[in-house]
Write a protein that holds these residues in place. Structure first.
Motif, short mmCIF file in Angstrom:
data_model
loop_
_atom_site.label_atom_id
_atom_site.label_comp_id
_atom_site.label_asym_id
_atom_site.label_seq_id
_atom_site.Cartn_x
_atom_site.Cartn_y
_atom_site.Cartn_z
N GLY A 281 -61.33 38.23 -25.48
CA GLY A 281 -62.28 39.33 -26.02
C GLY A 281 -62.10 39.47 -27.72
N GLY A 282 -62.07 37.76 -28.08
CA GLY A 282 -61.47 38.24 -29.75
C GLY A 282 -59.88 37.87 -30.01
N GLY A 283 -59.25 36.86 -29.10
CA GLY A 283 -58.04 36.52 -29.51
C GLY A 283 -57.01 36.87 -27.78
N PRO A 284 -55.67 36.25 -28.09
CA PRO A 284 -55.34 35.05 -29.50
C PRO A 284 -56.34 34.40 -28.98
CG PRO A 284 -53.95 35.45 -27.05
CD PRO A 284 -54.77 37.13 -26.70
N GLY A 285 -56.30 33.64 -29.94
CA GLY A 285 -56.76 31.73 -29.97
C GLY A 285 -55.69 31.05 -30.44
N SER A 286 -55.80 29.97 -30.47
CA SER A 286 -54.84 29.17 -31.21
C SER A 286 -55.45 27.60 -31.84
CB SER A 286 -54.27 28.40 -30.05
OG SER A 286 -53.61 27.85 -30.58
N GLY A 287 -55.49 27.32 -33.10
CA GLY A 287 -55.24 26.90 -34.46
C GLY A 287 -54.78 25.27 -33.99
N ALA A 288 -54.93 24.27 -34.41
CA ALA A 288 -54.41 23.16 -34.68
C ALA A 288 -54.85 22.75 -36.06
CB ALA A 288 -54.94 22.45 -32.91
N ASN A 289 -54.59 21.78 -36.99
CA ASN A 289 -53.75 21.37 -37.83
C ASN A 289 -53.54 20.36 -37.82
OD1 ASN A 289 -53.41 25.05 -38.67
ND2 ASN A 289 -54.74 23.28 -40.61
N GLY A 290 -55.06 19.07 -38.24
CA GLY A 290 -54.76 17.71 -38.14
C GLY A 290 -54.88 17.17 -40.10
N VAL A 291 -52.86 16.59 -40.26
CA VAL A 291 -54.18 16.24 -41.25
C VAL A 291 -53.41 14.85 -41.86
CG1 VAL A 291 -53.24 18.06 -42.68
CG2 VAL A 291 -51.04 16.48 -41.68
N SER A 292 -53.64 14.37 -42.81
CA SER A 292 -53.60 12.75 -42.54
C SER A 292 -52.39 12.52 -43.48
CB SER A 292 -54.63 12.22 -44.26
OG SER A 292 -54.20 13.27 -45.15
N GLU A 293 -51.80 11.81 -43.60
CA GLU A 293 -50.40 10.66 -44.57
C GLU A 293 -49.67 12.28 -45.89
OE1 GLU A 293 -48.29 7.22 -44.72
OE2 GLU A 293 -49.64 7.24 -43.39
N LYS A 294 -50.88 12.28 -46.96
CA LYS A 294 -51.45 12.50 -47.67
C LYS A 294 -50.31 14.31 -47.82
CE LYS A 294 -54.79 10.67 -49.82
NZ LYS A 294 -56.20 11.13 -50.71
N LEU A 295 -50.70 14.97 -46.65
CA LEU A 295 -51.30 16.60 -46.34
C LEU A 295 -49.69 16.76 -45.37
CD1 LEU A 295 -54.16 18.08 -46.62
CD2 LEU A 295 -52.97 17.99 -48.82
N ALA A 296 -49.32 15.49 -44.76
CA ALA A 296 -48.58 15.96 -43.27
C ALA A 296 -47.02 16.30 -44.38
CB ALA A 296 -48.07 14.35 -42.95
N PRO A 297 -46.51 16.13 -45.47
CA PRO A 297 -45.54 16.96 -46.03
C PRO A 297 -46.13 18.57 -46.62
CG PRO A 297 -45.70 14.97 -47.15
CD PRO A 297 -46.99 14.88 -46.39
N PHE A 298 -46.99 18.95 -46.43
CA PHE A 298 -47.12 20.19 -46.78
C PHE A 298 -47.41 21.04 -45.54
CE2 PHE A 298 -48.64 17.68 -50.36
CZ PHE A 298 -47.53 18.12 -51.17
N LEU A 299 -46.74 20.42 -43.89
CA LEU A 299 -47.26 21.03 -42.97
C LEU A 299 -46.60 22.16 -42.81
CD1 LEU A 299 -48.10 18.25 -40.36
CD2 LEU A 299 -50.12 20.44 -40.75
N PRO A 300 -47.16 23.90 -42.51
CA PRO A 300 -45.83 24.68 -42.06
C PRO A 300 -45.19 24.91 -41.21
CG PRO A 300 -48.27 25.24 -40.68
CD PRO A 300 -48.50 23.98 -41.77
N GLY A 301 -44.06 25.30 -41.07
CA GLY A 301 -43.07 24.48 -40.36
C GLY A 301 -42.34 25.85 -39.43
N PRO A 302 -41.03 25.57 -38.48
CA PRO A 302 -40.93 23.94 -38.32
C PRO A 302 -41.40 23.22 -37.57
CG PRO A 302 -40.03 25.66 -36.91
CD PRO A 302 -40.76 26.42 -37.79
N VAL A 303 -41.52 21.86 -37.30
CA VAL A 303 -42.60 20.95 -36.30
C VAL A 303 -41.42 20.63 -35.74
CG1 VAL A 303 -43.57 20.63 -38.70
CG2 VAL A 303 -41.35 18.88 -38.14
N VAL A 304 -41.96 20.22 -34.98
CA VAL A 304 -41.44 19.57 -33.03
C VAL A 304 -41.42 17.84 -32.95
CG1 VAL A 304 -40.74 19.52 -30.33
CG2 VAL A 304 -42.52 21.06 -31.90
N GLU A 305 -39.71 17.42 -33.01
CA GLU A 305 -39.76 16.54 -33.83
C GLU A 305 -38.54 15.24 -32.14
OE1 GLU A 305 -41.19 14.53 -35.64
OE2 GLU A 305 -40.85 15.60 -37.73
N ARG A 306 -38.95 14.69 -32.61
CA ARG A 306 -38.50 14.10 -30.52
C ARG A 306 -36.99 13.15 -31.11
NH1 ARG A 306 -41.82 11.07 -25.77
NH2 ARG A 306 -39.96 10.94 -23.88
N ASP A 307 -36.51 12.56 -30.38
CA ASP A 307 -35.20 12.01 -30.45
C ASP A 307 -34.74 11.60 -28.80
OD1 ASP A 307 -32.86 10.51 -31.00
OD2 ASP A 307 -31.73 12.08 -31.65
N GLY A 308 -35.33 10.63 -28.76
CA GLY A 308 -34.86 10.15 -27.57
C GLY A 308 -35.30 11.04 -26.33
N ASP A 309 -34.48 11.50 -25.43
CA ASP A 309 -35.52 11.74 -24.31
C ASP A 309 -35.68 13.62 -25.37
OD1 ASP A 309 -36.11 10.76 -22.65
OD2 ASP A 309 -34.27 10.62 -21.74
#
Lengths: 458, 520
Positions: free
Chosen positions: B298-326
């Protein structure tokens, strides 16, 4: 021969239907529709994605299998807050917001979506009573955005640049606000004393370039601002707008900021009938008095009552639509888009169920249990609350004299099934107590924490 | 009358629910309770004594007192007076991709293993949701061809904001923040591109289409300068026309040192067909509540996904999810990040739904969904253009991608019936219809976007409704003008909504302005 690809979500993937539709359009293949996509921009073959799970049973097994790795903390054993709060959600709330009609509606007209308009008008109206202000927006994304917008409104209204911040604000909220208001506005922080505003120091900072004085009550560590009337008077004397952040779940028991001189009140509605959702279910409110100077600065939708051709029939429409970016693109106030309407409906159902007595009672229950937890925790030798201000739901404790760091305490108590709070300093824990933490939950926490101290000391 | 029953007429004999339900405050019955909250244990006191007097609320909020079942009934009746996508052939809200939100995805998220997770609890106890966020980001990165994706924003416009905020930070980090103060967009890009750029402090330059309906590349070249910070553009645009020279636009932006952001709120026609990266974009965004099937609420919640090139990756909002093995973990130590754009990690219920939707379809299914969305659109276009008085301005005779901006100009000139009036009347047949974003560059516009979700029979039904209403506009125009007839309420009077003396944005404002018993 490979079976044709037919998926339950794609009715026209049925081969005969697809062929008939292609024929009707005069196209040979679907590629004919993509003639404007240059060849060198076309994806060659299929994307590199995990295998499809078109059989619903397989999909359920897969997703459920991943979610099994989540382990919620037992109700009552969590003392986590810091922006997302644990409150009881009545069953009727989930029933209503799970309805297909509300869940899958979007931008229908005020005729076919009359019910959605009425529900959101009622959300605005119920919040208005709680806040003691006449005008509340259709929810924006979250409380952080509400703060950023409230301050931007003050900047636009006054034409001034400075925001004087007199409370301790969540660092994440500051980060969001900074991202949004810079470079138009400058943030000026006045250190608090005993967890609340330093009135004399704030007055020093107010000048003829101050757009807003920003107060948070409760603040970062749950402190309630005790000198709001004096702060409001000082702000108004310098021509600034008093912007106050609060949590509506407190306001059945606590004086609403508007009664003490706040001009714009904002916050998050997650406490009003929304689950924790790993921090993923927030909605922001912005409230003002019914003064067009303020109303015309709101970027969000605002639904108003209207008459129809039939006596006794309620209609609804957008109040002052020409403010919005939908109407006038970049000439509008900020922007409006899909935000958090369904969460507004949840809050409306919550407030309708609770009524005036329910809201007073829940506020009192949280105050009483918070107060009890503060007393019980400080009865442990070496633990102090960091200030003596009145608190709602949250407070910070200093563990330094007990020995272990906050991180060590968290780790040890997690092993016993307790989430004792959020680390906000090497020896500081932000503890959150809601109606879900009973006296016996609090006693258990205190006992285990005390035992930890004894263990370290011996 | 007896069996057999006569066949149904071509058009549905619809009537929406009409409960004539009061405003909730009128249900107030003093003393009734809807729910009882937990109360303090006897020896804890009431809590209020912990407060100084001036902080104790002395006047109860004037909320209504209503028993539980009556509250439930009230809101269920309002829900019945709402026409969700689950109930109608929801192709009339072009640009918004009103596709099927699979019920299994709603069932999957209805678990304490999501609803009862706190964002700051032990990372080891939230591995499942972190894994789903991580996997969803990777799948979307593959779909966009981008280096990284962030799922933190709560809506499409917030995602557009995040892109312009990262671009601003990028130019500032390069020492060009002050010099680059202009953003270029197009009139058929979503209005939020212009609005967010303005909110970020930029001067906005808007390009209009050339004679063929494509963004005017000559005008673009003239607008570009060392002051240009970014091109913010939708493609295909709201007209449904795909810009063949999109890579050239991006190259031109790059040639003056500007970045290019791709509004892919609606990527529904091009999943698996073409990618933001291939056209050279630095940033793009998806709306999970459009292309990726999560319900619109009915007008949200929506959800956005921002895709960026290598150039802009350092500027992404945080925190980001990372993987270390499992093990999955959150990384907040990113010095160039623009910081927080929302609380915590994104709209979790919608991220899980979008993940499940993508997994159900897989690569072949996503491309099939895109192709069917486009087939459905071109099929519906054929049916609509057979209706006298309807047209599809620009690029006449060319194919469209996932939607078409049509015009009733000819019908309006002949009958005086507006697009808005047609929309209200269409609702009498149980379908939604929307005009278009302002300003109306196309006269008497309407924008249809069938998505992949509706069957041929349903598209035929929608076209039949349009044809019927257009015929009524000629033959019985008063029926159209006096609509609605079969909906919840009757014609609304809008005059009071723009006058501060008369508007009523809440029940208390209404009572105060019009009745003696109101506060005042």
């Amino acid at each position: 021969m490979a079976e044709p690809f037919v998926h339950p979500y794609l009715p026209n993937s049925a081969p005969a239907v697809k062929a008939a539709m292609l024929a009707a359009t005069g196209a040979g293949t679907v590629d004919d529709f993509y003639v404007d996509v240059p060849d060198d921009l076309r994806v060659d073959g299929l994307l590199d994605l995990p295998a499809a799970l078109p059989i619903e049973q397989d999909l359920v097994a897969h997703v459920t299998g991943i979610l099994e790795r989540n382990r919620p903390v037992a109700t009552g054993r969590s003392f986590l807050g810091a922006g997302t709060y644990r409150h009881f959600v009545p069953a009727v709330v989930d029933e209503v917001i799970g309805r297909s009609e509300f869940l899958t509606a979007y931008a229908g007209e005020p005729y076919e979506d009359h019910g959605r308009f009425q529900a959101l008008f009622e959300y605005q109206s119920l919040m208005a009573e709680l806040l003691n202000m006449d005008v509340v927006n259709v929810p924006t994304y979250d409380g952080y955005q509400a703060a950023a917008t409230a301050l931007s409104m003050a900047g636009r209204m006054t034409g001034r640049r400075r925001i004087v911040i007199a409370s301790d604000v969540f660092p994440d909220k500051i980060s969001r606000v900074r991202d949004f208001v810079e470079p138009a506005l400058e943030l000026v922080f006045v250190p608090t004393v005993n967890g609340t505003a330093d009135l004399a120091a704030v007055i020093e900072q107010l000048d003829d370039d101050t757009a807003a004085l920003w107060i948070e009550t409760p603040g970062f560590t749950g402190t309630l601002e005790t000198s709001l009337p004096g702060l409001a008077e000082a702000a108004h004397r310098s021509g600034a707008i008093l912007v106050a952040g609060t949590d509506p779940i407190a306001l059945g028991a606590i004086t609403p900021p508007a009664d003490q001189g706040a001009d714009i009140v904002h916050g998050d509605i997650q406490s009003l009938g929304l689950h924790q959702w790993f921090g993923g279910a927030h909605g922001g409110f912005i409230a003002v008095h019914d003064d067009p100077r303020f109303v015309m600065e709101l970027p969000s939708r605002l639904f108003g009552l209207a008459s129809t051709d039939v006596d006794g029939e309620y209609g609804f429409g957008d109040v002052a639509y020409e403010r919005t970016s939908f109407a006038v693109r970049e000439e509008g106030k900020e922007w409006v888009g899909t935000a958090a309407a369904l969460w507004g409906v949840a809050a409306a159902v919550y407030l309708a169920l609770m009524g005036p007595r329910g809201m007073a009672e829940i506020g009192e229950t949280i105050l009483a249990r918070t107060d009890y937890a503060m007393r019980a925790l400080t009865s442990i030798d070496g633990i102090d609350v960091t200030d003596t201000a009145p608190h709602f739901r949250e407070f910070a404790i200093d563990l330094e004299r007990t020995g272990p760091t906050a991180a060590q305490v968290i780790e040890s108590l997690r092993a016993e099934g307790i989430e004792p709070g959020v680390e906000i300093g090497t020896h500081r824990l932000l503890v959150c107590v809601t109606e879900l933490n009973t006296r016996s939950d609090i006693d258990f926490f205190v006992t285990r924490l005390a035992a930890l101290g004894e263990g370290v000391g011996s | 009358m007896s069996l057999p029953i006569a066949p149904k007429p071509t058009l549905r004999r619809f009537h929406e629910a009409r409960w004539d339900e009061p405003i909730i405050f009128e249900l107030d019955t003093p003393g009734e309770r809807g729910v009882l909250p937990s109360r303090p244990e006897p020896d804890l006191g009431t809590g209020a004594e912990a407060l100084p007097d001036e902080l104790r609320r002395t006047t109860s909020p004037a909320l209504p007192e209503i028993g539980q079942m009556r509250v439930l009934k009230h809101f269920l009746r309002l829900s019945q007076e709402t026409l969700g996508a689950d109930l109608n052939v929801d192709v009339g809200q072009g640009t918004c991709t009103m596709k099927y939100s699979p019920k299994v995805n709603d069932a999957l998220i209805r678990t304490g293993r999501l609803t009862d997770l706190h964002p700051l609890q032990d990372e080891a106890s939230v591995q499942g949701i972190l894994e789903i966020i991580w996997r969803t980001e990777r799948m979307l990165a593959e779909i966009a061809g981008m280096e990284r994706v962030s799922l933190q924003t709560s809506g499409g416009s917030a995602a557009i904001w995040t892109n312009i905020s990262m671009i601003r930070a990028y130019h500032e980090a390069a020492g060009e923040g002050d010099r680059r103060d202009e953003v270029i967009t197009t009139i058929f890009s979503h209005p939020s591109n212009a609005a967010t750029a303005k909110a970020a402090g930029y001067r906005v330059i808007t390009l209009y289409p050339d004679a063929d309906g494509y963004p005017d590349i000559e005008a673009f070249k003239k607008a570009l300068s060392p002051r240009t910070a970014a091109l913010m553009i939708t493609n295909p645009e709201d007209t449904g026309i795909c810009n063949r020279r999109i890579a050239e636009f991006v190259d031109l932006a790059h040639s003056v040192g500007a970045l290019a952001a791709y509004d892919q709120a609606n990527a529904n026609g091009i999943l698996g067909i073409t990618r933001a990266k291939d056209a050279g974009f630095d940033a793009c965004h998806f709306n999970l509540h459009k292309t990726f099937s999560t319900p619109h609420g009915g007008g949200g919640p929506g959800s956005g996904a921002n895709g960026v090139s290598e150039k802009l990756a350092p500027f992404l909002p945080g925190p980001v999810v990372e993987r270390d093995g499992d093990r999955f973990y959150l990384d907040g130590e990113r010095p160039l990040s623009i910081g927080k754009v929302a609380p915590f990690y994104g709209v979790v219920p919608n991220i899980v739904r979008a993940y499940a939707w993508m997994r159900s379809l897989g690569a072949e299914g996503l491309r099939e969904a895109a192709e069917l969305a486009v087939l459905n659109n071109n099929y519906l276009m054929k049916r609509i253009l057979e209706i006298p008085g309807a047209s599809a301005p620009y690029a006449t005779g060319r194919r469209r991608i996932e939607q078409v901006r049509y015009s009733w100009r000819a019908l309006y000139e002949e009958t005086g019936i507006t697009s808005e009036e047609i929309g209200v009347r269409a609702g009498d047949f149980g379908v939604h219809y929307w005009t278009s974003h302002h300003p109306f560059v196309v006269p008497q516009p309407f924008t249809l976007e069938p998505t992949e979700s509706y069957s041929k029979a349903e598209l035929d039904e929608y076209a039949d409704v349009m044809a019927h209403v257009a015929a009524e506009a000629r033959e019985t125009p008063d029926v159209v003008r006096t609509a609605p007839h079969n909906q919840t309420i009757h014609h609304i009077h809008h005059d009071d909504l723009d006058d501060p003396e008369r508007w009523a944005p809440s029940w208390r404002a209404y009572r105060r302005k019009y009745f003696a018993d109101g506060d005042g």
